[in-house]
Design a protein around this motif. Structure first.
Motif, mmCIF file in Angstrom:
data_model
loop_
_atom_site.group_PDB
_atom_site.id
_atom_site.type_symbol
_atom_site.label_atom_id
_atom_site.label_comp_id
_atom_site.label_asym_id
_atom_site.label_seq_id
_atom_site.Cartn_x
_atom_site.Cartn_y
_atom_site.Cartn_z
ATOM 1 N N SER A 187 6.041 -2.720 -10.643
ATOM 2 C CA SER A 187 4.646 -3.163 -10.624
ATOM 3 C C SER A 187 3.981 -2.624 -9.363
ATOM 4 O O SER A 187 4.595 -2.608 -8.294
ATOM 5 N N VAL A 188 2.732 -2.199 -9.493
ATOM 6 C CA VAL A 188 2.012 -1.636 -8.354
ATOM 7 C C VAL A 188 0.598 -2.194 -8.312
ATOM 8 O O VAL A 188 0.084 -2.709 -9.304
ATOM 9 N N GLY A 189 -0.029 -2.066 -7.153
ATOM 10 C CA GLY A 189 -1.400 -2.511 -6.994
ATOM 11 C C GLY A 189 -2.298 -1.447 -6.412
ATOM 12 O O GLY A 189 -3.408 -1.733 -5.982
ATOM 13 N N ALA A 190 -1.810 -0.190 -6.412
ATOM 14 C CA ALA A 190 -2.612 0.909 -5.872
ATOM 15 C C ALA A 190 -2.212 2.213 -6.563
ATOM 16 O O ALA A 190 -1.055 2.382 -6.964
ATOM 17 N N ARG A 191 -3.160 3.132 -6.667
ATOM 18 C CA ARG A 191 -2.901 4.412 -7.327
ATOM 19 C C ARG A 191 -1.765 5.168 -6.644
ATOM 20 O O ARG A 191 -0.883 5.714 -7.320
ATOM 21 N N ARG A 192 -1.778 5.207 -5.315
ATOM 22 C CA ARG A 192 -0.763 5.995 -4.611
ATOM 23 C C ARG A 192 0.639 5.448 -4.862
ATOM 24 O O ARG A 192 1.607 6.215 -4.890
ATOM 25 N N HIS A 193 0.760 4.141 -5.053
ATOM 26 C CA HIS A 193 2.077 3.568 -5.343
ATOM 27 C C HIS A 193 2.547 3.969 -6.738
ATOM 28 O O HIS A 193 3.726 4.222 -6.957
ATOM 29 N N ALA A 194 1.609 4.031 -7.675
ATOM 30 C CA ALA A 194 1.961 4.471 -9.025
ATOM 31 C C ALA A 194 2.421 5.925 -9.016
ATOM 32 O O ALA A 194 3.406 6.291 -9.674
ATOM 33 N N GLU A 195 1.722 6.750 -8.274
ATOM 34 C CA GLU A 195 2.103 8.160 -8.178
ATOM 35 C C GLU A 195 3.494 8.303 -7.566
ATOM 36 O O GLU A 195 4.295 9.142 -7.995
ATOM 37 N N LYS A 196 3.786 7.478 -6.571
ATOM 38 C CA LYS A 196 5.074 7.559 -5.893
ATOM 39 C C LYS A 196 6.221 7.200 -6.831
ATOM 40 O O LYS A 196 7.190 7.945 -6.959
ATOM 41 N N VAL A 197 6.115 6.049 -7.524
ATOM 42 C CA VAL A 197 7.232 5.623 -8.380
ATOM 43 C C VAL A 197 7.368 6.523 -9.598
ATOM 44 O O VAL A 197 8.481 6.730 -10.107
ATOM 45 N N ALA A 198 6.259 7.089 -10.059
ATOM 46 C CA ALA A 198 6.341 8.035 -11.174
ATOM 47 C C ALA A 198 7.112 9.280 -10.741
ATOM 48 O O ALA A 198 7.958 9.802 -11.487
ATOM 49 N N ALA A 199 6.846 9.751 -9.533
ATOM 50 C CA ALA A 199 7.565 10.916 -9.014
ATOM 51 C C ALA A 199 9.039 10.610 -8.800
ATOM 52 O O ALA A 199 9.884 11.509 -8.887
ATOM 53 N N TRP A 200 9.367 9.359 -8.525
ATOM 54 C CA TRP A 200 10.753 8.955 -8.308
ATOM 55 C C TRP A 200 11.531 8.752 -9.606
ATOM 56 O O TRP A 200 12.734 8.550 -9.576
ATOM 57 N N GLY A 201 10.831 8.764 -10.746
ATOM 58 C CA GLY A 201 11.536 8.654 -12.014
ATOM 59 C C GLY A 201 11.320 7.380 -12.791
ATOM 60 O O GLY A 201 11.995 7.154 -13.809
ATOM 61 N N ALA A 202 10.388 6.518 -12.365
ATOM 62 C CA ALA A 202 10.109 5.303 -13.124
ATOM 63 C C ALA A 202 9.663 5.669 -14.535
ATOM 64 O O ALA A 202 8.991 6.680 -14.760
ATOM 65 N N ASP A 229 -5.315 7.965 -14.982
ATOM 66 C CA ASP A 229 -5.650 9.378 -14.756
ATOM 67 C C ASP A 229 -4.667 10.075 -13.820
ATOM 68 O O ASP A 229 -4.626 11.304 -13.776
ATOM 69 N N ALA A 230 -3.879 9.288 -13.088
ATOM 70 C CA ALA A 230 -3.023 9.875 -12.054
ATOM 71 C C ALA A 230 -1.588 10.127 -12.512
ATOM 72 O O ALA A 230 -0.904 10.972 -11.926
ATOM 73 N N VAL A 231 -1.108 9.402 -13.517
ATOM 74 C CA VAL A 231 0.300 9.525 -13.910
ATOM 75 C C VAL A 231 0.411 9.788 -15.407
ATOM 76 O O VAL A 231 -0.495 9.476 -16.183
ATOM 77 N N ASP A 232 1.547 10.355 -15.799
ATOM 78 C CA ASP A 232 1.786 10.663 -17.218
ATOM 79 C C ASP A 232 2.642 9.614 -17.907
ATOM 80 O O ASP A 232 2.742 9.600 -19.140
ATOM 81 N N ILE A 233 3.290 8.739 -17.152
ATOM 82 C CA ILE A 233 4.135 7.715 -17.751
ATOM 83 C C ILE A 233 3.268 6.588 -18.312
ATOM 84 O O ILE A 233 2.098 6.439 -17.920
ATOM 85 N N PRO A 234 3.806 5.772 -19.235
ATOM 86 C CA PRO A 234 3.028 4.658 -19.780
ATOM 87 C C PRO A 234 2.577 3.691 -18.688
ATOM 88 O O PRO A 234 3.335 3.372 -17.772
ATOM 89 N N VAL A 235 1.352 3.234 -18.809
ATOM 90 C CA VAL A 235 0.765 2.283 -17.871
ATOM 91 C C VAL A 235 0.498 0.973 -18.602
ATOM 92 O O VAL A 235 -0.087 0.973 -19.692
ATOM 93 N N ILE A 236 0.925 -0.125 -17.997
ATOM 94 C CA ILE A 236 0.733 -1.451 -18.571
ATOM 95 C C ILE A 236 -0.241 -2.203 -17.677
ATOM 96 O O ILE A 236 -0.013 -2.324 -16.470
ATOM 97 N N ALA A 237 -1.314 -2.702 -18.246
ATOM 98 C CA ALA A 237 -2.374 -3.334 -17.479
ATOM 99 C C ALA A 237 -2.104 -4.821 -17.291
ATOM 100 O O ALA A 237 -1.743 -5.521 -18.238
ATOM 101 N N ALA A 238 -2.300 -5.305 -16.074
ATOM 102 C CA ALA A 238 -2.114 -6.725 -15.771
ATOM 103 C C ALA A 238 -3.258 -7.207 -14.890
ATOM 104 O O ALA A 238 -3.815 -6.444 -14.110
ATOM 105 N N GLY A 239 -3.578 -8.484 -15.028
ATOM 106 C CA GLY A 239 -4.651 -9.070 -14.233
ATOM 107 C C GLY A 239 -5.890 -9.309 -15.064
ATOM 108 O O GLY A 239 -6.699 -8.405 -15.258
ATOM 109 N N GLY A 240 -6.044 -10.518 -15.617
ATOM 110 C CA GLY A 240 -7.237 -10.859 -16.377
ATOM 111 C C GLY A 240 -7.086 -10.802 -17.887
ATOM 112 O O GLY A 240 -8.077 -10.936 -18.604
ATOM 113 N N PHE A 241 -5.868 -10.657 -18.403
ATOM 114 C CA PHE A 241 -5.674 -10.510 -19.849
ATOM 115 C C PHE A 241 -5.141 -11.805 -20.476
ATOM 116 O O PHE A 241 -4.266 -12.466 -19.913
#
Length: 355
Positions: A120-135, A163-175
């Motif tokens: 789970s992430v709360g910023a674009r740069r964190h998503a980019e980082k874990v995607a690059a690491w293989g998440a 827009d920043a990553v190619d892996i599936p993104v799951i939205a949280a917060g307000g659903f």
């Protein structure tokens, strides 16, 4: 024509519906996790406050209740993370989720063992980082979400990450309903993750008195505070939370020291392990000594409300969405309703387009 959303995470997790129940401490137990899994979503078992033996028992009890895939939420900095990973591999757990990002070697070890890794992430740069690491996928929580949260609303954070990553993104917060699921899909997400909405179900282990406090809340009855552990968290506003914010540094540290001992009794952790864990938190997350010590507050204060049923003596992590929830369906009823609502919205939009 009725369209029911089927996305990449359905195939990735082996579930029928693109809905995730998050791993909430003291809430996401075997019963809630299995109920979500049986309803076609991905249930995630919380383990941060469980000893190794308790986690093994919780996995066993979950598997007794469901044959469907489910996940376990892990702490990447847990002293016994290696043993916990081995346990998940042996038990053929489908998903390993993380609130704090695991390092590349841990991601690789889990994937080699057949697990799907979802931080789970709360910023674009964190998503980019874990995607690059293989998440394999990432949960993106906006500011509306409960517990530890960031400052950026879901509607602004989600499109950045999509827009920043190619892996599936799951939205949280307000659903909480089918309209939200369709909105998330429109932004490019592959599904939604919900905590507060699943806490407020008949399958949740939380006491009726605590659930009533949530149901009585409005969208403005939450507050983001750093008084618990030095990091911003969204919780229900209460006299107790207000007093925490007014407490001085010496009082906060004394309370935190007591929480460390209580947390040790609860989990069976050794003081040397807790000390090592505190040092690791300081190094990896940039926490001060005070913040690392205060981190013991959160699980004990959550336990007071969620387990002991004493909301006046603890805290209740929540998303702002609590103010829009007024019932306690079963997980099956909830997920069926969300999917039916989503299908109706998609049908209505398709009809408008045809006109």
């Amino acid at each position: 024509m009725t369209v029911r959303p089927h996305t990449r995470i359905c195939d990735l997790f082996g579930v029928r519906h693109p809905i995730v129940q998050t791993g909430m401490g003291f809430v996401s137990d075997a019963r809630l996790t299995a109920a979500t899994a049986n309803a076609g979503g991905l249930g995630i078992l919380a383990s941060a406050t469980l000893s190794f033996a308790e986690l093994a028992d919780a996995i066993r009890r979950t598997k007794e209740r469901t044959d469907a895939p489910f996940g376990v939420n892990l702490r990447a900095d847990a002293p016994d993370i290696g043993e916990r990973v081995d346990l998940l591999i042996r038990e053929r757990v489908r998903v390993a989720s993380f609130a704090l990002a695991p390092k590349p070697d841990l991601i690789a070890r889990l994937k080699d063992g057949g697990l799907v890794v979802v931080p789970s992430v709360g910023a674009r740069r964190h998503a980019e980082k874990v995607a690059a690491w293989g998440a394999d996928a990432v949960v993106v929580q906006g500011a509306e979400g409960g517990g530890h949260t960031g400052p950026v609303p879901t509607t602004l954070l989600l499109p950045q990450v999509v827009d920043a990553v190619d892996i599936p993104v799951i939205a949280a917060g307000g659903f909480f309903d089918g309209r939200g699921l369709v909105a998330a899909l429109a932004y490019g997400a592959d599904g939604i993750a919900m905590g507060t909405r699943f806490l407020l179900t008949s399958d949740s282990p939380v006491s009726d008195a605590v659930k009533r406090r949530y149901l009585d809340a409005t969208v403005t009855d939450t507050v983001v505070t750093a008084a618990l552990d030095g990091v911003p968290q969204r919780v229900l506003r209460s006299d107790f939370v207000d007093r925490l914010g007014r407490g001085g540094r010496a009082r906060r540290l004394a309370r935190a020291a007591g929480s460390v001992l209580a947390f040790r009794r609860l989990t069976g952790a050794r003081l040397t392990d807790l000390a090592r864990e505190g040092r690791a938190m300081r190094r990896s997350h940039g926490l001060t000594v005070e913040q690392a010590l205060l981190a013991a507050n959160t699980p004990m204060l959550l336990k007071a409300s969620m387990v002991d049923g004493r909301p006046e003596a603890g805290v209740m992590a929540t998303g702002q969405v609590a103010g829009l929830i007024d019932d306690l369906p079963s997980c099956a009823e909830l997920i069926d309703r969300i999917m039916a609502e989503a299908a109706a919205v998609l049908d209505r939009l398709a009809t408008r387009e045809e006109r």
